[in-house]
Write a protein that holds these residues in place. Structure first.
Motif, PDB file in Angstrom:
ATOM      1  N   LEU A   4       1.038  -1.331  -0.271  1.00 29.03           N
ATOM      2  CA  LEU A   4      -0.010   0.104  -0.258  1.00 29.03           C
ATOM      3  C   LEU A   4       0.647   0.800  -0.270  1.00 29.03           C
ATOM      4  CD1 LEU A   4      -1.308  -2.522   2.263  1.00 29.03           C
ATOM      5  CD2 LEU A   4      -3.254  -0.942   2.096  1.00 29.03           C
ATOM      6  N   VAL A   5       0.554   2.460  -0.557  1.00 28.05           N
ATOM      7  CA  VAL A   5       1.373   3.185  -0.599  1.00 28.05           C
ATOM      8  C   VAL A   5       0.801   4.043  -1.307  1.00 28.05           C
ATOM      9  CG1 VAL A   5       3.354   4.195  -2.637  1.00 28.05           C
ATOM     10  CG2 VAL A   5       3.488   1.841  -2.467  1.00 28.05           C
ATOM     11  N   GLU A   6       0.800   5.520  -0.074  1.00 26.06           N
ATOM     12  CA  GLU A   6      -0.467   6.919  -0.051  1.00 26.06           C
ATOM     13  C   GLU A   6       0.771   8.019  -0.535  1.00 26.06           C
ATOM     14  OE1 GLU A   6       0.140   4.580   4.055  1.00 26.06           O
ATOM     15  OE2 GLU A   6       1.347   5.135   2.414  1.00 26.06           O
ATOM     16  N   SER A   7      -0.465   8.525  -1.172  1.00 20.08           N
ATOM     17  CA  SER A   7       0.647   9.772  -1.235  1.00 20.08           C
ATOM     18  C   SER A   7      -0.209  10.929  -1.427  1.00 20.08           C
ATOM     19  CB  SER A   7       0.935   9.852  -3.062  1.00 20.08           C
ATOM     20  OG  SER A   7       0.103   9.326  -4.010  1.00 20.08           O
ATOM     21  N   GLY A   8       0.087  12.327  -2.173  1.00 17.36           N
ATOM     22  CA  GLY A   8      -0.618  13.240  -1.954  1.00 17.36           C
ATOM     23  C   GLY A   8      -0.934  14.228  -0.542  1.00 17.36           C
ATOM     24  N   GLY A   9      -0.587  14.205   0.578  1.00 18.16           N
ATOM     25  CA  GLY A   9      -0.154  14.861   1.405  1.00 18.16           C
ATOM     26  C   GLY A   9       1.557  16.119   1.211  1.00 18.16           C
ATOM     27  N   LEU A  18      -7.513  18.825   0.556  1.00 15.29           N
ATOM     28  CA  LEU A  18      -6.592  17.978   0.016  1.00 15.29           C
ATOM     29  C   LEU A  18      -6.983  16.389  -0.662  1.00 15.29           C
ATOM     30  CD1 LEU A  18      -3.269  17.912   2.079  1.00 15.29           C
ATOM     31  CD2 LEU A  18      -3.544  18.472  -0.028  1.00 15.29           C
ATOM     32  N   ARG A  19      -6.730  15.889  -1.371  1.00  9.86           N
ATOM     33  CA  ARG A  19      -6.734  14.022  -1.730  1.00  9.86           C
ATOM     34  C   ARG A  19      -5.950  13.704  -1.664  1.00  9.86           C
ATOM     35  NH1 ARG A  19      -9.726  10.982  -6.918  1.00  9.86           N
ATOM     36  NH2 ARG A  19      -7.864  11.061  -7.935  1.00  9.86           N
ATOM     37  N   LEU A  20      -5.924  12.659  -0.619  1.00 11.37           N
ATOM     38  CA  LEU A  20      -4.839  10.971  -0.826  1.00 11.37           C
ATOM     39  C   LEU A  20      -5.309  10.007  -1.036  1.00 11.37           C
ATOM     40  CD1 LEU A  20      -4.118  11.586   3.087  1.00 11.37           C
ATOM     41  CD2 LEU A  20      -3.036  13.136   1.595  1.00 11.37           C
ATOM     42  N   SER A  21      -4.275   9.192  -1.934  1.00  7.45           N
ATOM     43  CA  SER A  21      -4.484   8.479  -2.639  1.00  7.45           C
ATOM     44  C   SER A  21      -3.490   7.398  -2.269  1.00  7.45           C
ATOM     45  CB  SER A  21      -4.108   8.579  -4.390  1.00  7.45           C
ATOM     46  OG  SER A  21      -4.570   9.764  -4.298  1.00  7.45           O
ATOM     47  N   CYS A  22      -4.414   6.087  -2.098  1.00  9.19           N
ATOM     48  CA  CYS A  22      -3.918   4.912  -2.008  1.00  9.19           C
ATOM     49  C   CYS A  22      -4.031   3.898  -2.791  1.00  9.19           C
ATOM     50  CB  CYS A  22      -4.411   4.339  -0.400  1.00  9.19           C
ATOM     51  SG  CYS A  22      -3.624   2.695   0.101  1.00  9.19           S
ATOM     52  N   ALA A  23      -2.275   2.848  -3.277  1.00  3.10           N
ATOM     53  CA  ALA A  23      -2.546   2.478  -4.093  1.00  3.10           C
ATOM     54  C   ALA A  23      -1.815   1.411  -3.874  1.00  3.10           C
ATOM     55  CB  ALA A  23      -1.516   3.142  -5.730  1.00  3.10           C
ATOM     56  N   THR A  24      -2.290   0.270  -4.114  1.00  2.14           N
ATOM     57  CA  THR A  24      -3.092  -1.209  -3.215  1.00  2.14           C
ATOM     58  C   THR A  24      -2.221  -1.702  -4.682  1.00  2.14           C
ATOM     59  OG1 THR A  24      -5.105  -2.124  -3.741  1.00  2.14           O
ATOM     60  CG2 THR A  24      -4.246  -0.199  -2.188  1.00  2.14           C
ATOM     61  N   SER A  25      -1.013  -2.871  -4.085  1.00  5.10           N
ATOM     62  CA  SER A  25      -1.183  -4.257  -5.356  1.00  5.10           C
ATOM     63  C   SER A  25      -1.024  -5.615  -4.157  1.00  5.10           C
ATOM     64  CB  SER A  25       0.347  -4.142  -5.838  1.00  5.10           C
ATOM     65  OG  SER A  25       1.221  -4.283  -4.698  1.00  5.10           O
ATOM     66  N   GLY A  26      -0.907  -6.593  -4.453  1.00  6.22           N
ATOM     67  CA  GLY A  26      -0.450  -8.002  -3.845  1.00  6.22           C
ATOM     68  C   GLY A  26      -1.688  -8.500  -2.806  1.00  6.22           C
ATOM     69  N   LEU A  86     -10.187  21.387   5.703  1.00  4.56           N
ATOM     70  CA  LEU A  86      -9.067  21.117   7.069  1.00  4.56           C
ATOM     71  C   LEU A  86      -9.061  22.372   8.055  1.00  4.56           C
ATOM     72  CD1 LEU A  86      -6.900  19.433   4.174  1.00  4.56           C
ATOM     73  CD2 LEU A  86      -8.101  18.253   5.951  1.00  4.56           C
ATOM     74  N   LYS A  87      -8.648  21.756   9.552  1.00  2.00           N
ATOM     75  CA  LYS A  87      -8.273  22.099  10.127  1.00  2.00           C
ATOM     76  C   LYS A  87      -6.938  22.167  11.092  1.00  2.00           C
ATOM     77  CE  LYS A  87     -12.703  21.304  11.783  1.00  2.00           C
ATOM     78  NZ  LYS A  87     -13.966  20.378  13.003  1.00  2.00           N
ATOM     79  N   PRO A  88      -6.244  22.347  11.847  1.00  2.00           N
ATOM     80  CA  PRO A  88      -5.046  22.421  11.911  1.00  2.00           C
ATOM     81  C   PRO A  88      -5.318  20.848  12.966  1.00  2.00           C
ATOM     82  CG  PRO A  88      -5.293  24.852  12.233  1.00  2.00           C
ATOM     83  CD  PRO A  88      -6.969  24.042  11.792  1.00  2.00           C
ATOM     84  N   GLU A  89      -6.052  21.029  13.643  1.00  2.00           N
ATOM     85  CA  GLU A  89      -6.148  19.399  13.982  1.00  2.00           C
ATOM     86  C   GLU A  89      -6.168  18.017  13.139  1.00  2.00           C
ATOM     87  OE1 GLU A  89      -7.587  21.990  14.818  1.00  2.00           O
ATOM     88  OE2 GLU A  89     -10.347  22.000  15.164  1.00  2.00           O
ATOM     89  N   ASP A  90      -6.111  18.396  12.279  1.00  2.00           N
ATOM     90  CA  ASP A  90      -6.063  17.773  11.696  1.00  2.00           C
ATOM     91  C   ASP A  90      -4.465  16.900  10.734  1.00  2.00           C
ATOM     92  OD1 ASP A  90      -9.518  18.488   9.312  1.00  2.00           O
ATOM     93  OD2 ASP A  90      -8.770  17.142  10.377  1.00  2.00           O
ATOM     94  N   THR A  91      -3.341  17.829  11.681  1.00  2.00           N
ATOM     95  CA  THR A  91      -2.384  17.443  11.129  1.00  2.00           C
ATOM     96  C   THR A  91      -2.254  16.591  11.853  1.00  2.00           C
ATOM     97  OG1 THR A  91      -1.691  20.300  11.032  1.00  2.00           O
ATOM     98  CG2 THR A  91       0.277  17.949  11.674  1.00  2.00           C
ATOM     99  N   ALA A  92      -1.042  15.690  10.522  1.00  7.04           N
ATOM    100  CA  ALA A  92      -0.881  14.173  11.445  1.00  7.04           C
ATOM    101  C   ALA A  92      -0.492  13.712   9.981  1.00  7.04           C
ATOM    102  CB  ALA A  92      -1.982  13.278  11.847  1.00  7.04           C
ATOM    103  N   VAL A  93       0.204  11.579  10.511  1.00  6.44           N
ATOM    104  CA  VAL A  93       1.220  10.993   8.965  1.00  6.44           C
ATOM    105  C   VAL A  93      -0.048  10.387   9.222  1.00  6.44           C
ATOM    106  CG1 VAL A  93       2.325   9.613   8.357  1.00  6.44           C
ATOM    107  CG2 VAL A  93       2.888  11.797   9.761  1.00  6.44           C
ATOM    108  N   TYR A  94      -0.744  10.366   8.071  1.00  9.27           N
ATOM    109  CA  TYR A  94      -2.248   9.501   6.989  1.00  9.27           C
ATOM    110  C   TYR A  94      -1.281   7.770   6.279  1.00  9.27           C
ATOM    111  CZ  TYR A  94      -5.090  13.370   8.813  1.00  9.27           C
ATOM    112  OH  TYR A  94      -5.976  14.335   8.713  1.00  9.27           O
ATOM    113  N   TYR A  95      -2.208   7.115   7.491  1.00  5.62           N
ATOM    114  CA  TYR A  95      -1.587   5.721   6.424  1.00  5.62           C
ATOM    115  C   TYR A  95      -3.006   5.346   5.636  1.00  5.62           C
ATOM    116  CZ  TYR A  95       2.317   5.898   9.630  1.00  5.62           C
ATOM    117  OH  TYR A  95       3.511   6.783  10.965  1.00  5.62           O
TER     118      TYR A  95
END
Length: 124
Positions: A4-9, A18-26, A86-95
């Motif tokens: 799983l590979v995230e992008s878009g942050g 923002l739009r995050l993407s999660c590319a999956t395989s396997g 989006l709010k400042p409290e949304d700041t995080a690493v997204y997985y």
């Protein structure tokens, strides 16, 4: 191998999108629930949204309900997290993670596979 590979942050001002993407395989993409989580250093990981790819059922945490939208593209084996207001409290690493489940109103992915994460920073 499950991947799983995230992008878009990135960096965005409060109120932005923002739009995050999660590319999956396997793995069989349309056989599982896939979820988005976020974590801030020193705090517990929080499941914010998940989608049951087989039937399209979606679930959101209260903290993002009405602002975030999860979707999937079965042809591309990708899952997206569209984030609005989006709010400042949304700041995080997204997985993203799979498989996930919802138990007692909490999105769980402890036994699934995880991506490396993508940083989202919301400035005030």
């Amino acid at each position: 191998e499950v991947q799983l590979v995230e992008s878009g942050g990135g960096l965005v001002q409060a109120g932005g999108s923002l739009r995050l993407s999660c590319a999956t395989s396997g793995f069989t993409f349309d056989g599982y629930g896939i979820g988005w989580f976020r974590q801030v250093p020193g705090k517990e990981r929080e499941g914010v949204a998940c989608i049951s790819v087989p039937d399209g059922t979606k679930y959101y945490s209260d903290s993002v309900k009405g602002r975030f939208t999860i979707s999937s593209d079965n042809a591309k084996n990708q899952v997206y997290l569209q984030m609005y207001s989006l709010k400042p409290e949304d700041t995080a690493v997204y997985y993203c993670a799979a498989p996930v489940s919802v138990v007692g109103g909490v999105i769980l992915g402890d036994f699934g596979s995880w991506g490396q994460g993508t940083q989202v920073t919301v400035s005030s």
